[in-house]
Structures are given as C-alpha cells and as structure tokens.
Design a protein around this motif. Sequence first.
Motif, PDB file in Angstrom:
ATOM      1  N   HIS A  67       0.594  -1.030  -0.091  1.00  0.00           N
ATOM      2  CA  HIS A  67      -0.180   0.052   0.073  1.00  0.00           C
ATOM      3  C   HIS A  67       0.950   1.237   0.137  1.00  0.00           C
ATOM      4  O   HIS A  67       1.668   1.493   0.828  1.00  0.00           O
ATOM      5  CB  HIS A  67      -0.990   0.033   1.214  1.00  0.00           C
ATOM      6  CG  HIS A  67      -1.469  -1.293   1.188  1.00  0.00           C
ATOM      7  ND1 HIS A  67      -2.852  -1.532   0.287  1.00  0.00           N
ATOM      8  CD2 HIS A  67      -1.648  -2.259   2.200  1.00  0.00           C
ATOM      9  CE1 HIS A  67      -3.496  -2.729   0.706  1.00  0.00           C
ATOM     10  NE2 HIS A  67      -2.993  -3.136   1.946  1.00  0.00           N
ATOM     11  N   LEU A  68       0.707   2.139  -0.948  1.00  0.00           N
ATOM     12  CA  LEU A  68       1.387   3.219  -1.010  1.00  0.00           C
ATOM     13  C   LEU A  68       1.080   4.263   0.104  1.00  0.00           C
ATOM     14  O   LEU A  68       2.004   4.889   0.519  1.00  0.00           O
ATOM     15  CB  LEU A  68       1.089   4.183  -2.394  1.00  0.00           C
ATOM     16  CG  LEU A  68       1.943   5.172  -2.713  1.00  0.00           C
ATOM     17  CD1 LEU A  68       3.399   4.731  -2.930  1.00  0.00           C
ATOM     18  CD2 LEU A  68       1.253   5.847  -4.156  1.00  0.00           C
ATOM     19  N   SER A  69      -0.127   4.160   0.633  1.00  0.00           N
ATOM     20  CA  SER A  69      -0.489   5.002   1.542  1.00  0.00           C
ATOM     21  C   SER A  69       0.267   4.638   2.892  1.00  0.00           C
ATOM     22  O   SER A  69       0.513   5.434   3.574  1.00  0.00           O
ATOM     23  CB  SER A  69      -1.879   4.997   1.944  1.00  0.00           C
ATOM     24  OG  SER A  69      -2.370   3.622   2.256  1.00  0.00           O
ATOM     25  N   THR A  70       0.876   3.464   3.096  1.00  0.00           N
ATOM     26  CA  THR A  70       1.623   2.979   4.302  1.00  0.00           C
ATOM     27  C   THR A  70       2.671   3.718   4.025  1.00  0.00           C
ATOM     28  O   THR A  70       3.259   4.173   5.268  1.00  0.00           O
ATOM     29  CB  THR A  70       1.490   1.564   4.356  1.00  0.00           C
ATOM     30  OG1 THR A  70       0.060   1.111   4.504  1.00  0.00           O
ATOM     31  CG2 THR A  70       2.415   1.068   5.518  1.00  0.00           C
ATOM     32  N   LEU A  71       3.354   3.709   3.153  1.00  0.00           N
ATOM     33  CA  LEU A  71       4.833   4.218   2.831  1.00  0.00           C
ATOM     34  C   LEU A  71       4.708   5.756   3.010  1.00  0.00           C
ATOM     35  O   LEU A  71       5.769   6.366   3.799  1.00  0.00           O
ATOM     36  CB  LEU A  71       5.635   3.744   1.586  1.00  0.00           C
ATOM     37  CG  LEU A  71       6.231   2.848   1.628  1.00  0.00           C
ATOM     38  CD1 LEU A  71       5.243   1.366   1.918  1.00  0.00           C
ATOM     39  CD2 LEU A  71       6.760   2.449   0.301  1.00  0.00           C
ATOM     40  N   TYR A  72       3.634   6.404   2.575  1.00  0.00           N
ATOM     41  CA  TYR A  72       3.720   7.789   2.792  1.00  0.00           C
ATOM     42  C   TYR A  72       3.518   8.246   4.425  1.00  0.00           C
ATOM     43  O   TYR A  72       4.135   9.057   4.891  1.00  0.00           O
ATOM     44  CB  TYR A  72       2.268   8.501   2.369  1.00  0.00           C
ATOM     45  CG  TYR A  72       2.127   8.485   0.714  1.00  0.00           C
ATOM     46  CD1 TYR A  72       3.496   8.791  -0.021  1.00  0.00           C
ATOM     47  CD2 TYR A  72       1.122   8.550   0.078  1.00  0.00           C
ATOM     48  CE1 TYR A  72       3.367   8.779  -1.328  1.00  0.00           C
ATOM     49  CE2 TYR A  72       1.019   8.663  -1.264  1.00  0.00           C
ATOM     50  CZ  TYR A  72       2.035   8.522  -2.176  1.00  0.00           C
ATOM     51  OH  TYR A  72       2.116   8.913  -3.239  1.00  0.00           O
ATOM     52  N   SER A  73       2.722   7.310   5.097  1.00  0.00           N
ATOM     53  CA  SER A  73       2.451   7.564   6.354  1.00  0.00           C
ATOM     54  C   SER A  73       3.876   7.371   7.331  1.00  0.00           C
ATOM     55  O   SER A  73       4.545   7.863   8.303  1.00  0.00           O
ATOM     56  CB  SER A  73       1.494   6.467   7.023  1.00  0.00           C
ATOM     57  OG  SER A  73       1.321   6.681   8.526  1.00  0.00           O
ATOM     58  N   LEU A  74       4.672   6.196   6.677  1.00  0.00           N
ATOM     59  CA  LEU A  74       5.887   5.934   7.572  1.00  0.00           C
ATOM     60  C   LEU A  74       6.904   7.041   7.497  1.00  0.00           C
ATOM     61  O   LEU A  74       7.753   7.513   8.262  1.00  0.00           O
ATOM     62  CB  LEU A  74       6.548   4.629   6.828  1.00  0.00           C
ATOM     63  CG  LEU A  74       5.900   3.397   7.298  1.00  0.00           C
ATOM     64  CD1 LEU A  74       6.397   2.108   6.503  1.00  0.00           C
ATOM     65  CD2 LEU A  74       5.965   3.148   8.616  1.00  0.00           C
ATOM     66  N   LEU A 100      10.494   5.765   8.671  1.00  0.00           N
ATOM     67  CA  LEU A 100      11.388   5.189   7.672  1.00  0.00           C
ATOM     68  C   LEU A 100      11.230   5.961   6.454  1.00  0.00           C
ATOM     69  O   LEU A 100      10.392   6.283   5.857  1.00  0.00           O
ATOM     70  CB  LEU A 100      11.064   3.513   7.229  1.00  0.00           C
ATOM     71  CG  LEU A 100      11.279   2.611   8.393  1.00  0.00           C
ATOM     72  CD1 LEU A 100      10.673   1.383   7.938  1.00  0.00           C
ATOM     73  CD2 LEU A 100      12.859   2.413   8.765  1.00  0.00           C
ATOM     74  N   PRO A 101      12.434   6.183   5.924  1.00  0.00           N
ATOM     75  CA  PRO A 101      12.786   6.685   4.281  1.00  0.00           C
ATOM     76  C   PRO A 101      12.088   5.673   3.475  1.00  0.00           C
ATOM     77  O   PRO A 101      12.223   4.355   3.937  1.00  0.00           O
ATOM     78  CB  PRO A 101      13.940   6.962   4.182  1.00  0.00           C
ATOM     79  CG  PRO A 101      14.551   7.140   5.597  1.00  0.00           C
ATOM     80  CD  PRO A 101      13.908   6.275   6.249  1.00  0.00           C
TER      81      PRO A 101
END
Length: 295
Positions: free
Chosen positions: A218-225, A231-232
């Motif tokens: 999920h892209l949204s999860t990476l945005y949130s991280l 995390l980068p």
Amino acid sequence: MRYFLTVCRLQNITHAAAELHVAQSTLSQAMQALEEETGLNLFLRTGRHIMMSQDGQRLAQKLSRLLAQVDAVEREVEDMAHRHQRVRIAIPQQQAAFLMPRLLRVFQPAHPEVVLDVIEPYGIESARLVRDEKADIAVVNSDEQSLPELRYRRIASHPICLTVWEGHPLAARGHISLAEAARIPLAMLSEEFYVTRCALRAMDTRGLAPDVRYFSPHLSTLYSLVRQHALPAILYERALAELPGLVALPFDEDLRLTGTILTKKSRQSTRDQRLVIQFIAQQLAAAGDGEETAP
C-alpha cells in the motif's frame, strides 16, 4: 464454474489457485461445496493430483458450453458499455497518485459525458486486464513489452527517488547514491511493484544488500511511514507530486521509470478512449524526460 473448469484443466489445486489468484483453501472449499450441492463425486484424488470422474467430465462439458455463451453475452454487454461513453482504466497505485487528481479535477469537468471506470491493480496485472479486455487502457511504469497483443506507447521517464521527510539529515542533499541508501533502514513497496524490482536489481548488480525493514503493498502506508519520521522509502518520483512534507532525492545512478500507456492492438479505440489517452499522455509528458513515441 470457472474455478471448476480450471481445476479440471490443470488437475492440481495449487496450480489452479495460482492461476485464478485465489487462496488454495478457498478453491478447495469451493470444490467441496460444488460436490455437496450437486451430490456428485466430481474428482478422483491421488496425492496432490486430481482427476475428473466420469460425472466430472460430463459436467465439465456442459459447463464449457454454458460459459462460452456467458462469455459471448459479456462481450456484447461490454460493447454496449463502450457505446455509452464508459472508459475502463487500469492505473497502478503510484501512477494513480499522480493521475487521479488530474483526471477528476481537470478532465472530468471538461468531459462530463465520459464515465471513468478506474481500478488500481499491480502493474503486471494492469497489462493482463487490457489483454483480456477487462480494461480499455492501462498506465504502467515500465515499457517492458512482455505481451505481444498490446500496444506500448512510451510517454516520458521520471526518476526513482529516496523519499525522506523535511528535516531529515539527508533532506538537503538534493541527490544520493545507491550505496548510501543501502546503508540506512528503508521501507519499500512489495516486489509486485516494478519500482521495487528495479531498485533492488540495481543494488544487487552493484553488490549492495539494502536494509529493508518493511515491505508494503500500500502506497499510503509508505507515505505514513515517511511523514511520521519512521522510515525513508524508495518510490517513483511521480507518486510524490504535490505531497507536502516529503523530499525526493534522485539517485546518482539515474534510475528511472518510463510512463507507458497500454492498449490492445486488436481493438479500435473509441472517441472517448482517445480523449482519455490524449489527456493522460499530456500529463505524463509534462516535466518528463524523453519524447513521446508515436502510437
């Protein structure tokens, strides 16, 4: 019915589940339910392999004829939908993050008569949907021409970047090497995404072993991280367009993805599909590198 015929053809639940993109347990339960509902012993089981019984063979023949009729009706319905200004678009998450606001904010008000039917599959699945005529257009981040039935229209390339938050020690760098990125904890999209496979392949070629702490579909999860300074992440630059608080650092090795529009060669595009294709091509080409190829 489709599950049953696939199991009959492959004679293996595991292989059939993989082809159908369902869990093996789901498929096994469906076959058991079919036997219970019909009262027929449809399969002869020997270890992992299964064979059709005589009743199973007779049922498979009947269902094959029936599904052929169903498929014909589906094609007729799809053709009617084409005539009613419905355009089916497959856009993977990273391209959708960039294109969907523009489609809804700019294209839709200009063409209210066009109904956009959008789904967000993985890139590989997007191409298959166009091949199988379940989507009219796909927009992917790769120009790998793996399906000869499709027309690949390359538009422009954009960089793969290390994405950090404002205030991160690397945020002021402007760029970064793969070796530096491999030494810090990272988050990445799961390996179904071409951006991840491309970045990992580039690091592996250079003998680098990245410290990937988390893979997510999920892209949204990476945005949130990234936004919460956890995390980068390594992402496609177009997926970061207009997102506040994020800083994109291109790699010194100039890793890039090519925005590509896919259509099926054997299908004639309607007027409404051509309008959508033209708009998407213009948006992808804006601020991109490289010239658009001929359709």
